[in-house]
Design an enzyme around this catalytic site. Sequence first.
Site, PDB file in Angstrom:
ATOM      1  CE  LYS A   1      -0.236  -0.325   5.051  1.00 33.88           C
ATOM      2  NZ  LYS A   1      -1.095  -0.696   6.200  1.00 33.88           N
TER       3      LYS A   1
ATOM      4  CE1 TYR B   1      11.257  32.215   4.213  1.00 32.10           C
ATOM      5  CE2 TYR B   1      11.540  29.860   3.887  1.00 32.10           C
ATOM      6  CZ  TYR B   1      11.208  31.105   3.393  1.00 32.10           C
ATOM      7  OH  TYR B   1      10.829  31.244   2.092  1.00 32.10           O
TER       8      TYR B   1
END
Length: 380
Positions: free
Chosen positions: A38, A262
């Site tokens: 999956k 940042y």
Amino acid sequence: MPPVDRTLASIDLDAVEANVRLLRSHLGAGTELCAVVKADGYGHGAVAVGRAAVAAGADRLAVVTAAEATAIRAGGITAPLIVLGPLQARDEIDAVLDADAQIVVWHEDAVAAIQRTGRPAALHLKHDSGMGRLGDPDADRLLRLADRIAGAPGLELVGAMTHLACADDPDDPTTDAQLERFVELGRRLRDAHPGITLHAANSAATLTRPDAHLDMVRVGIAVYGLDPFHRDPDDQGLRPALTWTARLAAVKPCPVGGAVGYGRRFVADRPTTIGTVGIGYADGVRRASSRVDPVADVLVGGRRVPLAGTVSMDSCGTDLGADAADRAGDPVVLIGRQGDERITAEELAARTDTINYEIVCGISRRVPRTYHRSGRPVAG
Ligand SMILES: *Cc1c(COP(=O)(O)O)cnc(C)c1O
């Protein structure tokens, strides 16, 4: 010059095959192995991993969504396939039946929806023995649903399953309680429907609980060589299949007081060198890692160096140290080996307060996957 990849996830299919064989060696002769692919093979590529798993002896594959089942068949894999997830739309049911995959049900509404297609279907019942999410906890209701399926033209009851909530902690008594409930249900189901396949074990239970193996195990994380117990995969003899690399995009000196990224979260307290890696959270580098102390490390020039400053969408900084000889273009390893050093998905997970599953599923589509076997590139 060959093209230089900004970033790559390279998957060692020999490792996948070795892991499947190792898992198989834990099983008795009567137990099937279902490899769970999956989420695009836990980020590794469902078709390439599925093919390797089948080549190494997986009896079946499992996915969660209808689209994942379609992708497995589009990749040319013909092995028996189970769709574990709930199917809610008619289109999804049709896609799963087109893929000749088996379906998991626990409510009569789902059975009715499948019947309305008028198409033959093979179904597994799902028992909620303690996970508390999908499945029916009521054994009597499941027994009635089993009879209804068996009595419906075109429908076939082929299995019954449950999912273990705490198998990654072998000391947790929940697993005993869940297995006891499920085995009792299985015994009653078998009385009326003798041929069905009973399955409960994930990777953790496959490695630690032979009494959970029953007729089939559903192994995911361990197929990829990652540790279901969140420790070193070496402990279980597993081989991590995925190596994640990038490159230094820029290298420059950073004086005392120089800031990176940042929010100026990194400020140099000594002269150093900042190497900027050309990938960021849009590639799957976890931004959280720039807030945790110590921050994630990467491997550059065969040594460990810490990330420096906030991870941004497309880049992140590394503190290469004052005398760094590294240059733009040099390879950076985020997961894998370089020289004598190694960074595991488990290490990254521990530092960012998550699990190895989320680390590999989080490597985004912006990162190309490549495959190799015996050190040679192969098609995916
Ligand atoms: C994902 C999944 C598995 C595999 O679990 P791992 O811990 O990765 O081995 C097994 N069963 C079900 C129902 C799943 O959803």
